[in-house]
Design an enzyme around this catalytic site. Structure first.
Site, PDB file in Angstrom:
ATOM      1  N   SER A  63       1.840  -9.847  -0.965  1.00  0.00           N
ATOM      2  CA  SER A  63       1.463  -8.434  -0.842  1.00  0.00           C
ATOM      3  C   SER A  63       1.824  -7.825   0.509  1.00  0.00           C
ATOM      4  O   SER A  63       2.033  -6.620   0.615  1.00  0.00           O
ATOM      5  CB  SER A  63      -0.036  -8.279  -1.098  1.00  0.00           C
ATOM      6  OG  SER A  63      -0.788  -9.139  -0.259  1.00  0.00           O
ATOM      7  N   GLU A  92     -10.063   6.870   3.586  1.00  0.00           N
ATOM      8  CA  GLU A  92     -11.023   6.018   4.275  1.00  0.00           C
ATOM      9  C   GLU A  92     -10.261   4.744   4.609  1.00  0.00           C
ATOM     10  O   GLU A  92      -9.314   4.381   3.926  1.00  0.00           O
ATOM     11  CB  GLU A  92     -12.211   5.705   3.363  1.00  0.00           C
ATOM     12  CG  GLU A  92     -12.017   4.536   2.390  1.00  0.00           C
ATOM     13  CD  GLU A  92     -10.925   4.755   1.343  1.00  0.00           C
ATOM     14  OE1 GLU A  92     -10.612   5.919   1.027  1.00  0.00           O
ATOM     15  OE2 GLU A  92     -10.380   3.753   0.850  1.00  0.00           O
ATOM     16  N   LYS A 126       0.811  -1.222   0.000  1.00  0.00           N
ATOM     17  CA  LYS A 126       0.000   0.000   0.000  1.00  0.00           C
ATOM     18  C   LYS A 126       0.847   1.277   0.000  1.00  0.00           C
ATOM     19  O   LYS A 126       0.418   2.318  -0.491  1.00  0.00           O
ATOM     20  CB  LYS A 126      -0.954  -0.005   1.192  1.00  0.00           C
ATOM     21  CG  LYS A 126      -2.109  -0.979   1.011  1.00  0.00           C
ATOM     22  CD  LYS A 126      -3.215  -0.728   2.014  1.00  0.00           C
ATOM     23  CE  LYS A 126      -4.433  -1.574   1.701  1.00  0.00           C
ATOM     24  NZ  LYS A 126      -4.200  -3.011   1.965  1.00  0.00           N
TER      25      LYS A 126
HETATM   26  C1  LIG Z   1      -4.980  -4.061   1.536  1.00  0.00           C
HETATM   27  C2  LIG Z   1      -4.263  -5.338   1.278  1.00  0.00           C
HETATM   28  C3  LIG Z   1      -4.630  -6.218   0.225  1.00  0.00           C
HETATM   29  C4  LIG Z   1      -5.824  -5.980  -0.664  1.00  0.00           C
HETATM   30  O1  LIG Z   1      -5.780  -4.817  -1.411  1.00  0.00           O
HETATM   31  P1  LIG Z   1      -5.560  -4.793  -2.988  1.00  0.00           P
HETATM   32  O2  LIG Z   1      -5.882  -3.408  -3.368  1.00  0.00           O
HETATM   33  O3  LIG Z   1      -6.474  -5.799  -3.593  1.00  0.00           O
HETATM   34  O4  LIG Z   1      -4.132  -5.131  -3.238  1.00  0.00           O
HETATM   35  C5  LIG Z   1      -3.873  -7.355   0.009  1.00  0.00           C
HETATM   36  N1  LIG Z   1      -2.818  -7.649   0.801  1.00  0.00           N
HETATM   37  C6  LIG Z   1      -2.447  -6.852   1.823  1.00  0.00           C
HETATM   38  C7  LIG Z   1      -1.278  -7.251   2.649  1.00  0.00           C
HETATM   39  C8  LIG Z   1      -3.145  -5.676   2.089  1.00  0.00           C
HETATM   40  O5  LIG Z   1      -2.763  -4.890   3.095  1.00  0.00           O
END
Ligand SMILES: *Cc1c(COP(=O)(O)O)cnc(C)c1O
Length: 394
Positions: free
Chosen positions: A376, A107, A85
């Site tokens: 992610s 948000e 993010k």
């Molecule tokens: C917020 C988040 C997601 C989901 O958000 P996307 O916009 O779909 O990438 C996935 N993995 C983690 C670790 C997150 O913090």
């Protein structure tokens, strides 16, 4: 009609009062997106602050475990604040600064996007308000405190169900009333144009790095890409670079929750019952009932628990560019534990959905093939919840 459209998806479905800020934002993004100084600035913060490029790690033990294609992990979990993010938050705050704004708002549902926004606001000395449903604030006390530590004001929202969709409406209302000095940082590749394009561009660094790194690691061979999909920002960031590479099979993994019943999962594309509609300013797929009302979705993972999906994914789904699949809570928790034990890496529960798809994919792969899974985020935030699921007292 083609402005901000991905096929027939996307667009700007917002109240009249918001149009001037979107137009201003669009003009600023058009001006700076290819500006060498802006891009050099962004690159500097990616490298010196966030920790880019992230590693492309060969998971040798996990590869042996499955006995098929070579598995690599794109380590977005190693970034500052622990997830992808920050790529988007840095891009948007740098743009806001150039637009002369001194205040950012966001948000947040689980609090992760709120923390990323509060982080960059602290870094650039900007005033920061994060709108959060009162129910979510109670559920995510630790992230609320993190945001406060970082100097942000967390604004409780008590309208509707006091959750994310109400926080989003409140943020938009505040933005419309403070357009002169405020930029609204949306946290995923969703919302009205230009957000889905802008967020995708900021996250596409993931895929561009994979393309470079796989040259050294595997002679450029790449057969499969896997990423989890909430709003879809880490996934679009992973896939976009490879959108025209037909020999790279791409899998977007949605949360199948506790089952296929309405309200028990967060599948917006991989659920045969889902249909397009308008949510948060864009036309895309979304979870809705027979009357077209948005339904509350469920996943064990807070980051995937969103009733919509970015409009570019809706197009990729329809065109078959990416295959969207579902992984349920249990499969995700099994994959979470497997990565801990095989590789000594604690993944986010969101990312564990992407990892879990390996169970289905790997038996059909060959040893000379290559798969990259985007990790992610890291799972420190999820350890307590996983303990509870596994019946451990901590
Ligand atoms: C917020 C988040 C997601 C989901 O958000 P996307 O916009 O779909 O990438 C996935 N993995 C983690 C670790 C997150 O913090």
């Amino acid at each position: 009609m083609s402005k901000g459209r991905f096929g027939k998806y996307g667009g700007q479905y917002v109240p009249e009062i918001v149009m001037p800020v979107l137009t201003e934002l669009e003009a600023a993004y058009e001006k700076y997106k290819n500006d060498p100084e802006f891009l050099a600035d962004l690159r500097k913060y990616y490298v010196e602050y966030a920790g880019r490029p992230t590693l492309l790690y060969y998971a040798e033990k996990l590869t042996k475990h499955y006995g098929g294609a070579k598995i690599f992990l794109k380590r977005e979990d190693l970034l500052h604040t622990g997830a992808h993010k920050i790529n988007n938050a840095l891009g948007q705050v740098l743009l806001a600064k150039r637009m002369g704004k001194n205040r950012v708002i966001a948000e947040t549902g689980a609090g992760q996007h709120g923390v990323a926004t509060a982080t960059v606001a602290a870094l650039f000395g900007m005033d920061c308000k994060v709108f959060m449903g009162a129910v979510d604030m109670e559920r995510q006390k630790l992230n609320v405190f993190r945001m406060k530590l970082l100097g942000a004001e967390v604004v409780p929202v008590t309208t509707g169900t006091s959750t994310l969709k109400d926080a989003t409406s409140e943020a938009i209302r505040y933005w419309a009333a403070h357009i002169d000095d405020t930029h609204y940082i949306i946290g995923s590749a969703v919302g009205p144009h230009p957000y889905p394009t802008m967020v995708r561009d900021f996250q596409s660094v993931i895929g561009r790095e994979i393309r470079e790194q796989i040259k050294d690691e595997a002679g450029g061979r790449l057969d499969y890409l896997i990423a989890c999909v909430g709003g879809g920002s880490n996934a679009i960031g992973t896939f976009y670079e490879f959108r025209n590479d037909k020999n790279v099979k791409k899998f977007g993994v949605e949360a199948a929750g506790r089952g296929p019943a309405v309200g028990d999962n967060a599948q917006t594309l991989s659920n045969p019952a889902s249909r397009p509609g308008v949510l948060h300013g864009a036309y895309s797929y979304l979870a809705q009932d027979d009357d077209g009302q948005v339904i509350e979705v469920y996943s064990i993972s807070a980051g995937l628990d969103y009733p919509g999906v970015g409009p570019e994914h809706a197009m990729f789904h329809e065109e078959g560019v990416v295959k969207y699949v579902g992984i349920n809570d249990k499969e995700a928790i099994d994959a979470f534990q497997l990565l801990c034990r095989e590789e000594g890496i604690i993944p986010a529960v969101e990312s564990s959905h992407a990892l879990a798809y390996l169970e289905k994919l790997m038996p059909n792969t060959k040893k000379d093939e290559v798969v990259v899974v985007t990790l992610s985020g890291r799972g420190d935030k999820d350890v307590q919840q996983v303990a509870k699921v596994l019946g451990e007292e901590i």
